[in-house]
Design an enzyme around this catalytic site. Structure first.
Site, PDB file in Angstrom:
ATOM      1  N   TYR A   1     -31.179 -88.868 -36.368  1.00  0.00           N
ATOM      2  CA  TYR A   1     -30.746 -89.932 -37.282  1.00  0.00           C
ATOM      3  C   TYR A   1     -31.791 -91.037 -37.342  1.00  0.00           C
ATOM      4  O   TYR A   1     -32.200 -91.465 -38.425  1.00  0.00           O
ATOM      5  CB  TYR A   1     -29.407 -90.505 -36.815  1.00  0.00           C
ATOM      6  N   VAL A   2     -32.237 -91.490 -36.184  1.00  0.00           N
ATOM      7  CA  VAL A   2     -33.220 -92.578 -36.134  1.00  0.00           C
ATOM      8  C   VAL A   2     -34.527 -92.145 -36.793  1.00  0.00           C
ATOM      9  O   VAL A   2     -35.159 -92.922 -37.513  1.00  0.00           O
ATOM     10  CB  VAL A   2     -33.456 -93.023 -34.681  1.00  0.00           C
TER      11      VAL A   2
END
Length: 253
Positions: free
Chosen positions: A162-163
């Site tokens: 996600y990051v």
């Protein structure tokens, strides 16, 4: 007294709930007409209708559009439809995103979920930016919503992919800012930390523990993120370009 965005039209992707909805309402309060996109789910459509109604109460034009941010063809069509319906596009806020957690290993994210996260969080931003750039006038604004974890100084288990998808947005935005600067268009990134939304509520055991680690001593409010986005979308931010700005209560300080 006219708002700072009087006469402008904004598109807020993912504008039906949470931070996106707060941004749409703040831009309208500053005088902009607002288009919001949402997923095809009935719940998102209902929430988007509520945002449109709230914008109308502020005396601004508004319309909601069902669109898949992970489908580049749909994103390009969305931009064209908004321009046709409103007659112009001055501000693009890429707020749509998905949050899918999974630790590295055989039980982590399956390939389809991983690809979906990249398509929505990163590829969709590129598609929207490219399509909007064909219509934005001088003084146009693009604001992309990322995450403070993308600075690389904050890490959480299971959030690597996600990051990474959000860090890619920050890197892309810097290049886009240079490409569009000659036309008087700015591209900036707002990276929220812990914000009190339906997706990440403050009043949970996790929220209480995380909030205690934030120098400000609390989660942020969607309206605080919206205020920063509205400033970057306005005329006073003309010399802010290619910037990545955290709004996280000092979490990444």
């Amino acid at each position: 007294m006219p708002g700072t965005l009087e006469g402008r039209t904004a598109l807020v992707t993912g504008g039906s709930r949470g931070v996106g909805a707060a941004i749409a309402l703040k831009l309208a309060a500053e005088g902009a007409d607002v288009a919001v996109s949402h997923t095809h789910s009935p719940g998102s459509a209902t929430a988007a209708t509520e945002v449109v109604t709230a914008v109308h109460r502020l005396g601004r034009r508004a319309r909601a559009y069902a669109s898949d941010q992970g489908d580049t063809t749909a994103v390009e069509a969305l931009i064209g439809t908004v321009v046709k319906d409103f007659g112009r596009l001055d501000i693009l806020v890429n707020s749509a995103g998905v949050f899918i957690a999974g630790e590295v290993g055989p039980d982590g994210l399956d390939p389809a979920a991983s690809a979906r996260q990249i398509d929505v969080n990163y590829t969709g931003v590129i598609a929207a930016t490219r399509a909007a750039a064909a219509h934005l006038p001088e003084g146009g604004r693009i604001v992309n919503i990322g995450t403070n974890a993308a600075t690389g100084r904050i890490g959480f288990n299971g959030l690597g992919e996600y990051v990474a998808s959000k860090a890619a947005v920050a890197a892309y935005s810097r290049g886009a800012a240079r490409d569009l600067a000659g036309r008087g268009i700015t591209v900036n990134v707002v990276q929220p930390g812990a914000i009190n939304t339906r997706m990440n509520p403050e009043d949970t055991e996790w929220g209480a523990a995380l909030g205690a680690t934030i120098p400000a001593g609390r989660y942020g409010r969607p309206e605080e993120v919206a205020a920063l986005v509205a400033f970057l979308a306005g005329p006073d931010a003309a010399y802010i370009n290619g910037s990545v700005i955290n709004i996280d209560g000092g979490m990444d300080a």
